[in-house]
Scaffold this active site. Sequence first.
Site, PDB file in Angstrom:
ATOM      1  N   ASP A  91       0.734  -1.346   0.078  1.00  0.00           N
ATOM      2  CA  ASP A  91      -0.033   0.113   0.001  1.00  0.00           C
ATOM      3  C   ASP A  91       0.835   1.164  -0.270  1.00  0.00           C
ATOM      4  O   ASP A  91       0.319   2.287   0.665  1.00  0.00           O
ATOM      5  CB  ASP A  91      -0.961   0.112   1.175  1.00  0.00           C
ATOM      6  CG  ASP A  91      -1.950  -1.229   1.202  1.00  0.00           C
ATOM      7  OD1 ASP A  91      -2.107  -1.794   2.294  1.00  0.00           O
ATOM      8  OD2 ASP A  91      -1.877  -1.712   0.094  1.00  0.00           O
TER       9      ASP A  91
HETATM   10  N1  LIG Z   1       3.170  -6.132  -3.261  1.00  0.00           N
HETATM   11  C1  LIG Z   1       1.937  -5.634  -3.075  1.00  0.00           C
HETATM   12  N2  LIG Z   1       0.919  -6.608  -3.022  1.00  0.00           N
HETATM   13  C2  LIG Z   1      -0.265  -6.133  -2.886  1.00  0.00           C
HETATM   14  C3  LIG Z   1      -0.434  -4.890  -2.398  1.00  0.00           C
HETATM   15  C4  LIG Z   1       0.463  -3.880  -2.584  1.00  0.00           C
HETATM   16  O1  LIG Z   1       0.304  -2.580  -2.266  1.00  0.00           O
HETATM   17  N3  LIG Z   1       1.650  -4.310  -2.965  1.00  0.00           N
HETATM   18  N4  LIG Z   1      -1.720  -4.368  -2.164  1.00  0.00           N
HETATM   19  C5  LIG Z   1      -2.892  -5.357  -1.942  1.00  0.00           C
HETATM   20  C6  LIG Z   1      -4.104  -5.293  -1.359  1.00  0.00           C
HETATM   21  N5  LIG Z   1      -4.389  -4.972  -0.081  1.00  0.00           N
HETATM   22  C7  LIG Z   1      -4.782  -3.699   0.414  1.00  0.00           C
HETATM   23  O2  LIG Z   1      -5.082  -2.958  -0.604  1.00  0.00           O
HETATM   24  C8  LIG Z   1      -3.911  -5.918   0.712  1.00  0.00           C
HETATM   25  C9  LIG Z   1      -4.045  -7.297   0.436  1.00  0.00           C
HETATM   26  C10 LIG Z   1      -3.650  -8.553   1.429  1.00  0.00           C
HETATM   27  C11 LIG Z   1      -3.271  -7.907   2.654  1.00  0.00           C
HETATM   28  C12 LIG Z   1      -2.724  -9.027   3.710  1.00  0.00           C
HETATM   29  O3  LIG Z   1      -2.329  -8.742   4.765  1.00  0.00           O
HETATM   30  N6  LIG Z   1      -2.822 -10.217   2.990  1.00  0.00           N
HETATM   31  C13 LIG Z   1      -2.597 -11.520   3.813  1.00  0.00           C
HETATM   32  C14 LIG Z   1      -3.442 -12.598   3.619  1.00  0.00           C
HETATM   33  C15 LIG Z   1      -5.061 -12.055   3.814  1.00  0.00           C
HETATM   34  C16 LIG Z   1      -5.890 -13.420   3.239  1.00  0.00           C
HETATM   35  O4  LIG Z   1      -5.375 -14.192   3.036  1.00  0.00           O
HETATM   36  O5  LIG Z   1      -7.051 -12.988   3.310  1.00  0.00           O
HETATM   37  C17 LIG Z   1      -1.290 -11.994   3.491  1.00  0.00           C
HETATM   38  O6  LIG Z   1      -0.953 -11.772   2.203  1.00  0.00           O
HETATM   39  O7  LIG Z   1      -0.533 -12.514   4.148  1.00  0.00           O
HETATM   40  C18 LIG Z   1      -2.874  -6.897   3.086  1.00  0.00           C
HETATM   41  C19 LIG Z   1      -3.327  -5.649   2.144  1.00  0.00           C
HETATM   42  C20 LIG Z   1      -2.596  -6.698  -3.023  1.00  0.00           C
HETATM   43  N7  LIG Z   1      -1.305  -6.990  -2.969  1.00  0.00           N
END
Ligand SMILES: Nc1nc2c(c(=O)[nH]1)N[C@@H](CN(C=O)c1ccc(C(=O)N[C@@H](CCC(=O)O)C(=O)O)cc1)CN2
Length: 284
Positions: free
Chosen positions: A228
């Site tokens: 983000d």
């Molecule tokens: N490299 C990036 N990847 C993603 C971004 C980004 O800015 N850089 N944005 C996200 C979207 N997002 C918020 O807008 C977001 C998505 C997921 C997570 C998160 O903590 N996910 C957890 C798992 C959650 C789940 O399984 O439901 C994780 O991946 O461990 C935070 C923010 C999209 N990707």
Amino acid sequence: MNKITLLISCRDTQGIIASVTRFIYKKNGNIIYIDQHVDMEHRVFFMRLESQFVEFPGSLEDFKNEFGHRIAQQYGMSWEIHTDKPQPQMAIFVSRYDHCLYDLLGRYNSGELHVTIPFIISNHTDLKPVADSFGIPFHHIPVGPDNKEEAEKKQLYLLQEAGVDFIVLARYMQIVSEKLINHYPHKIINIHHSFLPAFPGAKPYHSAFKRGVKIIGATSHYVTEELDAGPIIEQDITRVTHAHSIEDLVMKGRDLEKIVLARAVKLHISRKVMAHNNKTIVFS
Ligand SMILES: Nc1nc2c(c(=O)[nH]1)N[C@@H](CN(C=O)c1ccc(C(=O)N[C@@H](CCC(=O)O)C(=O)O)cc1)CN2
């Protein structure tokens, strides 16, 4: 009528606009749009130009080569030349939330988005019926702590096989890796459900409610490795009060997310966004 869109950036100096417009003039081009910006702090010049040609002078490759040798090299430019055809290929990534997916597919179905959507990728199967209802291929690629690399290999294979130009994360709740980002630099658009830089991460509405904010928002940005934190393309806000529950914030936020993401996607499709120093120049 043949139309090109030219995007350039280079160290700011005299004569750039004159040189570029003279080149277009000598190619019998009619400039129908031109706008420029100078980052005074870093002395960097940015320009977006659209030109129509009754008869395009030779091949696009020859035009690009000549522009590169005669103009771009002289000023040390970074530049791109785009045509309206073929339409860009836009892949959509989604998890379980359907509001941004429905909104984008509705706009696509009504011809509002000048793209082709080759497929939708999801780490869950929940939204396959939505894709089916719009006749768009759906690829379920589950992502877990132990298979992130394998999952992204499958994603990259599908993306490259289809010649995808850019990716929209329409509430895709998985962190995408440096590898995918490096294949699509400033070509992955995310919608984050807060008014960044406030409340990054997966649960911004809960954080906003706990903090007692009076304004919530949504942010669309290009994805970078840092969560983000990428260049912001578009944002919008709405007022909330003490009387709003978390559920109220989520509902009000969803409308904002749809509007902000659609605006950002359309700006990207129109080649009106240039990323620089983790910020963007957004031409009108
Ligand atoms: N490299 C990036 N990847 C993603 C971004 C980004 O800015 N850089 N944005 C996200 C979207 N997002 C918020 O807008 C977001 C998505 C997921 C997570 C998160 O903590 N996910 C957890 C798992 C959650 C789940 O399984 O439901 C994780 O991946 O461990 C935070 C923010 C999209 N990707």
